[in-house]
Design an enzyme around this catalytic site. Structure first.
Site, PDB file in Angstrom:
ATOM      1  N   LYS A 139       0.830  -1.206   0.000  1.00  0.00           N
ATOM      2  CA  LYS A 139       0.000   0.000   0.000  1.00  0.00           C
ATOM      3  C   LYS A 139       0.865   1.257   0.000  1.00  0.00           C
ATOM      4  CE  LYS A 139      -3.834   2.452   0.519  1.00  0.00           C
ATOM      5  NZ  LYS A 139      -3.480   3.680   1.225  1.00  0.00           N
TER       6      LYS A 139
ATOM      7  N   GLU B 107       0.969   6.860  -6.666  1.00  0.00           N
ATOM      8  CA  GLU B 107      -0.117   7.841  -6.724  1.00  0.00           C
ATOM      9  C   GLU B 107       0.427   9.266  -6.646  1.00  0.00           C
ATOM     10  OE1 GLU B 107      -2.975   9.155  -3.241  1.00  0.00           O
ATOM     11  OE2 GLU B 107      -3.528   7.161  -3.968  1.00  0.00           O
TER      12      GLU B 107
END
Length: 292
Positions: free
Chosen positions: A164, A171
């Site tokens: 993650k 991102e």
């Protein structure tokens, strides 16, 4: 199955609802009594039949540590604790060892989906012993998006949060690229409708994506983003990604630059740019702007 869920904020509250829609029982605890099903961790543990599964969805760091510490004294051998917050993977290893000494299983789970997860599902990346993961699998199946993909047993304890973290680092870089492209388009006199240029990219281009869709939504709300200040926080995971890259000797120039750009956004008058302006003036006679 029956699940205890600690933390019923924007993410946790919607996760509780999605799990219930899948037919499972969720007993939720939050410090806000208006959203809680029970009003203490002791009551949550007492409400669940053994062996229990308790999912913690609170901010990383001190809040997660204190919650894990308290649950370690309340849970029993054979129970499993899941950390679904944005904890650092090194904390997972510590928590797994502490809980393992008491016979309590531990699974770490990176969760992505934000405010859209209730309807669209949550992307899940989890790490831990296969037996502990299997205990939580019905909840993973309830939370994940429809279809074949969207959830992965990434590896041993810590792998879920590490995955993650890397996801969030990517991102950062993707958002930075969209932001830089938008600023350049806005600066060009020949481009008269930047918003529609972004909208045109939503079909048939190699950069079409959910982030692009969200950018178009933002421009629909505020075409030139005049209502916003150019300031961006970082969640911590971008920093951890860069630190992990240093530890593993892996070059991450785009992700690192995107993190530093967020730091620059917090400076009304960048000291670095003062030095660059001074040097350009010294070697090339370029004009400088004086402080008023």
């Amino acid at each position: 199955m029956e699940l205890g869920l600690v933390g019923l904020g924007r993410m946790g509250g919607n996760m509780r609802e999605r799990i219930r829609r899948a037919g499972h029982t969720v007993v939720g605890y939050d410090r806000n009594p208006d959203v809680a099903d029970v009003h203490s961790l002791q009551a949550l543990v007492d409400a669940l039949p053994a062996p229990r599964v308790v999912w913690v969805m609170v901010p990383a760091g001190a809040a997660t540590q204190s919650t894990v510490d308290e649950l370690a004294e309340l849970l029993e051998p054979g129970d499993v604790l899941v950390d679904g917050g944005n904890s650092r993977w090194t904390d997972d290893e510590k928590h797994a060892a502490e809980l393992g000494a008491k016979g309590i299983g531990f699974v770490d789970c990176g969760v992505s989906g934000g405010v859209w997860g209730l309807e669209n599902g949550y992307a899940l990346m989890y790490g831990g012993d296969a037996g502990h993961v299997a205990r939580v699998q019905p909840v993973f199946d309830a939370l994940k998006p429809e279809g074949e993909y969207g959830a992965v047993h990434a590896g041993k304890v810590g792998a879920g949060h590490f995955a993650k973290m890397v996801h969030n680092g990517i991102e950062y870089a993707m958002m930075q690229a969209f932001a830089e492209g938008w600023e350049l388009l806005e600066a060009a006199d020949s481009v008269t409708d930047v918003r529609e240029v972004f909208r045109s990219w939503q079909e048939g281009t190699v950069i079409r994506s959910w982030l692009l869709d969200l950018a178009v939504r933002a421009l629909d709300d505020d075409e030139h983003l005049d209502k916003l200040r150019g300031y961006a926080e970082d969640s911590g995971e971008g920093r951890w990604t860069v630190e992990a890259a240093i530890d593993h000797a892996v070059p991450l120039p785009a992700i690192t630059a995107s993190l530093f750009s967020r730091f620059a956004s917090r400076q009304d008058d960048s000291p670095q740019m003062k030095m660059i302006a001074a040097l350009r003036n010294q070697f090339g006679g370029h004009a400088v702007k004086e402080e008023k």
